[in-house]
Design a protein around this motif. Structure first.
Motif, PDB file in Angstrom:
ATOM      1  N   ASP A   4       0.835  -1.189   0.000  1.00 49.03           N
ATOM      2  CA  ASP A   4       0.000   0.000   0.000  1.00 49.03           C
ATOM      3  C   ASP A   4       0.876   1.248   0.000  1.00 49.03           C
ATOM      4  N   GLN A 310     -16.671  -9.680  -4.066  1.00 51.13           N
ATOM      5  CA  GLN A 310     -15.791  -8.743  -3.371  1.00 51.13           C
ATOM      6  C   GLN A 310     -15.477  -7.504  -4.208  1.00 51.13           C
ATOM      7  N   ARG A 314     -18.134  -1.706  -5.379  1.00 49.56           N
ATOM      8  CA  ARG A 314     -17.073  -1.029  -4.625  1.00 49.56           C
ATOM      9  C   ARG A 314     -16.225  -0.195  -5.570  1.00 49.56           C
ATOM     10  N   THR A 315     -15.538   0.784  -5.027  1.00 44.68           N
ATOM     11  CA  THR A 315     -14.693   1.649  -5.842  1.00 44.68           C
ATOM     12  C   THR A 315     -13.384   0.934  -6.173  1.00 44.68           C
ATOM     13  N   ALA A 317     -10.391   2.094  -5.677  1.00 39.62           N
ATOM     14  CA  ALA A 317      -9.504   2.193  -4.519  1.00 39.62           C
ATOM     15  C   ALA A 317      -9.967   1.303  -3.377  1.00 39.62           C
ATOM     16  N   GLY A 318     -11.287   1.089  -3.268  1.00 41.26           N
ATOM     17  CA  GLY A 318     -11.792   0.293  -2.165  1.00 41.26           C
ATOM     18  C   GLY A 318     -11.536  -1.196  -2.314  1.00 41.26           C
ATOM     19  N   VAL A 319     -11.422  -1.701  -3.542  1.00 37.80           N
ATOM     20  CA  VAL A 319     -11.210  -3.134  -3.721  1.00 37.80           C
ATOM     21  C   VAL A 319      -9.733  -3.507  -3.610  1.00 37.80           C
ATOM     22  N   ARG A 321      -6.461  -4.591  -2.149  1.00 40.97           N
ATOM     23  CA  ARG A 321      -6.074  -5.292  -0.930  1.00 40.97           C
ATOM     24  C   ARG A 321      -4.561  -5.472  -0.953  1.00 40.97           C
ATOM     25  N   ARG A 326      -4.857  -5.957  -6.884  1.00 39.87           N
ATOM     26  CA  ARG A 326      -5.072  -4.552  -7.215  1.00 39.87           C
ATOM     27  C   ARG A 326      -5.634  -4.478  -8.648  1.00 39.87           C
ATOM     28  N   GLN A 347     -12.158   6.570  -7.526  1.00 29.37           N
ATOM     29  CA  GLN A 347     -13.506   6.603  -6.952  1.00 29.37           C
ATOM     30  C   GLN A 347     -14.549   6.002  -7.884  1.00 29.37           C
ATOM     31  N   VAL A 349     -16.966   3.374  -9.282  1.00 31.99           N
ATOM     32  CA  VAL A 349     -17.650   2.239  -8.680  1.00 31.99           C
ATOM     33  C   VAL A 349     -17.787   1.139  -9.735  1.00 31.99           C
TER      34      VAL A 349
END
Length: 378
Positions: A4, A310, A314-315, A317-319, A321, A326, A347, A349
């Motif tokens: 990250d 999963q 979701r965005t 960036a949100g997915v 991990r 990525r 951002q 979705v």
């Protein structure tokens, strides 16, 4: 793999790791003149012979100019008469002026000098073709090259790739009938035929002035012995070893790195590096490729968002991990927005009709695919 932003910022002395698309033709560089032998034109005749031919041409030009000055006529006609006198096929100028007779005698003398030049050209051409069919020896002043040990399946592809990059190479092979010998002969690559475990073989390959050693034979003991001997000759030599067992390769890498901290050492297991590609091919078209990173592997997969709970809703960036997966590209299938996008909005979705390209570790991809819902039975 896949850290990250905080981990990257906290790591001291590290830069950014990016992926770059490079084109690869997959074939050896095109041979030059005399493609069957790979002999350049400048090597067909020696410099002394080329200077002799140039002097002969200058003498013919001088005689032609003298003929124009004394007898007149066009330059083409004067050159034609000079060549006839040169090859002794013109009539004797017994009834011509004195200047014409002198020029004819000089042309005949230069014609006699042409015979040894032609004979030398024929001998040098035959000698060049004869040496072109044999393996080339390493030049005396060679330095900064790569010593490639082994010309089997792996060594042949490595040799072709190095020559595509225009990197000087010296090959070492114990079997004169190996697969890559013909390629080395065609590309005019210096090659030493001999067992690397014998004394003097690596010295003949100029290992003390080499830039790196690539030991890619199928025998681990030979590769390791060659690397140790090369390090004894030059401790700062860059070494890359091909070893079958990945655990053994790891131990060798750590040992050589501890013994020679100032040198660059790499040991790789070809079977371990190739295993993810085979596994990805068995998993289907969703696996696009595998990229080895040190002793780990980064997989690239194309997945439908609708089949991944999963990812849906979701965005980008949100997915993400860290250490698992990525999203690196997005393929939209709605209207004019269809196509593969690499510059993604964090951002954005993800929708069920989208398709994403993921960079994932083996464990992360296995976890992601394991949680995919099974299709309902009719």
């Amino acid at each position: 793999l896949l850290p990250d932003d905080d981990a990257v910022a906290a790591a001291p002395g590290r830069g950014a790791l990016v992926l770059e698309a490079v084109s690869y033709s997959g074939s050896a560089p095109p041979p030059g003149f005399l493609a069957g032998r790979g002999v350049p034109l400048r090597q067909l005749f020696s410099r002394r012979l080329r200077w002799s031919v140039a002097g002969f041409a200058a003498a013919v030009l001088g005689l032609a100019i003298a003929s124009i000055v004394t007898a007149g006529g066009s330059p083409l006609h004067a050159t034609y008469l000079t060549l006839l006198d040169l090859f002794s096929i013109n009539d004797p100028a017994t009834e011509g002026p004195m200047s014409r007779q002198i020029l004819q005698l000089l042309a005949g003398l230069i014609g006699l000098l042409l015979l040894p030049i032609l004979f030398a050209a024929v001998l040098e051409a035959l000698g060049t073709f004869r040496t072109a069919s044999s393996l080339r020896r390493p030049p005396r002043g060679l330095s900064g090259h790569v010593v490639l040990l082994g010309l089997g399946k792996i060594g042949t592809r490595v040799l072709a790739r190095l020559r595509e990059l225009d990197i000087p190479v010296v090959c070492v092979e114990a079997d004169p009938e190996a697969r890559g010998i013909s390629l080395a002969r065609r590309l005019r690559v210096p090659t030493v035929i001999g067992d690397v475990t014998e004394e003097g073989v690596l010295e003949a390959a100029k290992i003390h002035r080499a830039h790196a050693l690539l030991a890619v034979t199928s025998a681990d003991t030979i590769n390791l012995e060659a690397a140790l001997y090369a390090r004894s000759v030059r401790p700062d030599l860059r070494v890359a070893l091909r070893l079958y067992d990945d655990a053994f390769a790891t131990a060798v890498y750590r040992t050589l790195r501890a013994a020679h901290p100032g040198a660059l050492t790499r040991s790789r297991s070809v079977s371990t590096l190739a295993a993810p590609a085979f596994a990805g091919a068995m998993m289907g078209r969703q696996i696009l490729g595998a990229l080895p990173v040190e002793r780990s592997v980064l997989l690239f997969a194309a997945l439908d968002v609708s089949l991944q709970p999963q990812l849906t809703g979701r965005t980008v960036a949100g997915v993400f991990r860290p250490g698992a997966w990525r999203v690196v590209a997005l393929e939209r299938s709605s209207g004019a927005e269809s196509g593969l996008e690499w510059d993604l909005d964090p951002q954005y979705v993800l929708r069920p009709q989208d398709r994403v390209v993921l960079a994932a570790t083996r464990q992360g991809l296995a976890e992601l695919l394991a949680r995919r819902p099974l299709p309902a039975r009719p």
